[in-house]
Write an enzyme that holds these catalytic residues in place. Structure first.
Site, PDB file in Angstrom:
ATOM      1  NE  ARG A  45       3.599  -3.777 -12.239  1.00 29.19           N
ATOM      2  CZ  ARG A  45       2.302  -4.043 -12.415  1.00 29.19           C
ATOM      3  NH1 ARG A  45       1.427  -3.066 -12.473  1.00 29.19           N
ATOM      4  NH2 ARG A  45       1.879  -5.285 -12.525  1.00 29.19           N
ATOM      5  CG  HIS A  59      -3.072   1.215  -2.346  1.00 27.03           C
ATOM      6  ND1 HIS A  59      -1.742   0.991  -2.531  1.00 27.03           N
ATOM      7  CD2 HIS A  59      -3.715   0.542  -3.326  1.00 27.03           C
ATOM      8  CE1 HIS A  59      -1.565   0.214  -3.584  1.00 27.03           C
ATOM      9  NE2 HIS A  59      -2.751  -0.069  -4.094  1.00 27.03           N
ATOM     10  N   GLY A  69      -8.853   3.790  -7.987  1.00 24.64           N
ATOM     11  CA  GLY A  69      -8.145   5.016  -8.349  1.00 24.64           C
ATOM     12  C   GLY A  69      -8.358   5.378  -9.815  1.00 24.64           C
ATOM     13  CB  VAL A  96      -2.277   9.969  -4.523  1.00 28.61           C
ATOM     14  CG1 VAL A  96      -1.331  10.609  -3.529  1.00 28.61           C
ATOM     15  CG2 VAL A  96      -3.694   9.948  -3.973  1.00 28.61           C
ATOM     16  CG  LEU A 133      -1.838  -1.221   1.370  1.00 23.14           C
ATOM     17  CD1 LEU A 133      -2.712  -1.073   2.613  1.00 23.14           C
ATOM     18  CD2 LEU A 133      -2.696  -1.426   0.130  1.00 23.14           C
TER      19      LEU A 133
END
Ligand code: PAF
Length: 532
Positions: free
Chosen positions: A208, A48, A168, A197, A44
């Site tokens: 990633r 998230h 998202g 974000v 996370l």
């Protein structure tokens, strides 16, 4: 916080919640035991966490699923290396007040004998999204990816049966496909898209990104810069595909180690490639930095701005909203007038005021329209099926019955639909309690207007005096306002919510004129900011 790794454990826990919810029914003022689901693959990051925070604000129970779904990885992709950090993730969830983490193993969700090592060769039932939504953008190279996502999300929705699920906007194609999936399959869940974000340099957060070294991260920021440039061009009137894509590509091509996979312009809801932006376009990028694949996007909307003003009762929302609308030459979307119009319509029909199903039926054939007043600063005109009712909706009979009508969830739902249709053209200012989170989550400017209980009590006392009404003592007024705040934030229908991206303005030491001027300044400022 509870952690479940089995579907049986999760199911039993949720059944317990639903039993309480059903026995207490709608009578409880809280969000009636609502459940919010945040599906993740773990590891996370702040993106998230913003989904979890939003879910926490809007639901009684928050379930975060953590599952690295083998079905959505292609044979050449990073399934084996995908970062996993359950302990760290659990701590973060705990800090944010998550109720349940659901972290099953692959064999818990899929019968192991049906999912051999190479997950592209499985015998499990799959959910197939519409091919035309999959054949573009990421679906072009990630064969089977969206089938994998659609399958696992359908499984999670079916297991958790949430009221809302949070995704998202960075994964814009995923969100559009899932929205279509829930609509096509009539799944009773509201999917909430949340803003991307970014880090301080604009790089969209992704699990990633931890594969990138500092120099790669710095270079990857060019993606955000190119989207910003496209937005500036769009705002200056460039709406055609060729010029927008050219601008983005020529900027990205200056970055030595960035390899473009695609730069595309599609409709944000249907994923249909666009030659020109009519109402809205999704400009999306996928690029490789070393072996790391990065995606990002911006939605370009060809419409005037929307300003959403939320906040507690007595913060001055409607006065400010009217003045902002007037000074920026936008329409003040007066929801109070809309509820009055419905009440007027019901009173002029043979439907009883408490017959919610019949009122819903009546509303489905009823077009309520608001148009700007005829003189500068005059209230908007209200029309019901083409008949002007601006005066009629102010009658004592309507006033006496409007709250009965406004309390009906189906009325609210129908009016939100009509309000959203104004969102297509934009050019509106609207105030309420969940405008920035629910009605217009894409609003360009979201304001959360608030003031201390003491200040609001003083203002209320002054209002009563001005109206020649009997004065109340400050302490009693403070108590009433406090109780109203609690009720507004916890009620089942349209609870008071501050959007994550709303700008909070405390009005204690400000005049109406100060607040109006501040919002107008912010409006001008924000027009030139961030691609989203
Ligand atoms: O966006 C993601 O992290 C995944 O695609 C999702 C929605 C959790 C499904 O595995």
């Amino acid at each position: 916080m509870r952690l479940f790794t089995t579907t049986a454990g999760l199911r039993r826990y949720l059944e317990g919640i639903r039993r309480v919810r059903n026995s207490e029914g709608r009578a409880i003022a809280s969000s009636s035991g609502s459940v919010g689901l945040v599906p993740t693959m773990g590891s996370l990051h702040s993106g998230h966490l913003s989904l979890i925070r939003r879910a926490r604000q809007e639901n009684d129970q928050v379930v975060v699923s953590i599952f690295v779904n083998p079905l959505q990885f292609g044979p050449q992709e990073d399934l084996q290396q995908y970062p996993q950090a359950l302990e760290n993730d659990s701590q973060r969830c705990q800090q944010l007040g998550v109720d349940v983490i659901f972290a099953p193993s692959a064999s818990e969700l899929y019968d192991a004998s049906h999912v051999p090592e190479d997950s592209s060769q499985t015998f499990v039932t799959r959910v197939i999204p519409p091919p035309e939504m999959v054949q573009v953008l990421c679906g072009k190279t990630r064969i089977g990816h969206f089938e994998g996502v659609a399958t696992i999300v359908t499984k999670l929705l079916s297991l958790v049966q949430p009221d809302r699920a949070y995704f998202g906007q960075k994964d814009a194609q995923q969100l559009a496909i899932l929205k279509r999936l829930t609509a096509d399959l009539n799944l009773p869940v509201h999917l909430v898209g949340c803003p991307t974000v970014r880090d301080s340099g604009g790089l969209a957060l992704s699990s990633r990104n931890q594969y990138l070294n500092l120099d790669q991260q710095r270079q990857a920021r060019a993606i955000f810069v190119s989207l910003k440039q496209a937005k500036t061009l769009f705002q200056a009137g460039q709406v055609d595909r060729a010029s927008l894509l050219k601008a983005v590509k020529s900027h990205l091509e200056t970055v030595p180690h960035l390899r473009i996979e695609y730069v595309e312009l599609v409709h944000p809801d249907t994923m249909t490639p666009l030659e020109q932006i009519e109402d809205a376009g999704l400009l999306a990028i996928a690029a490789h930095m070393g072996s790391t694949r990065l995606i990002d996007n911006v939605v370009l909307r060809n419409r005037q701005a929307i300003i959403a003003i939320d906040g507690p009762a007595g913060a001055g929302k409607s006065t400010v909203a009217r003045q902002v609308a007037q000074q920026l030459d936008l329409l003040y979307l007066d929801t109070g007038a809309m509820y009055r119009a419905v009440t007027w319509k019901v009173l002029h029909s043979d439907v009883a005021l408490n017959d919610e199903p019949a009122i819903a039926e009546l509303l489905s054939q009823c077009n309520i329209e608001l148009t700007a007043g005829t003189e500068v600063g005059s209230p908007c005109q209200v029309w019901v099926n083409g008949e002007e009712v601006s005066q009629a909706i102010r009658s004592a009979e309507v006033t006496a019955n409007v709250s009965t009508i406004a309390a009906q969830p189906s009325v609210r739902e129908a009016l939100v639909k009509q309000q959203r249709s104004y969102g297509k053209k934009g050019g509106v200012v609207m105030d309420g309690r969940d405008i920035g989170t629910h009605v217009f989550p894409h609003a360009e400017l979201k304001i959360f207007l608030t003031a201390s209980v003491q200040e609001r009590a003083k203002r209320r006392q002054q209002d009563l005096k001005n109206q020649g009404q009997q004065s109340m003592n400050l302490e009693d007024l403070e108590q009433t306002i406090h109780e109203r705040d609690v009720k507004d934030s916890t009620r089942a229908i349209a609870p008071l919510q501050k959007a994550d991206d709303a700008i909070e303005i405390h009005t204690d030491s400000l005049t109406i004129e100060d607040v109006t001027a501040k919002i107008i300044d912010l409006y001008h400022e924000i027009s030139a900011r961030s691609p989203n």
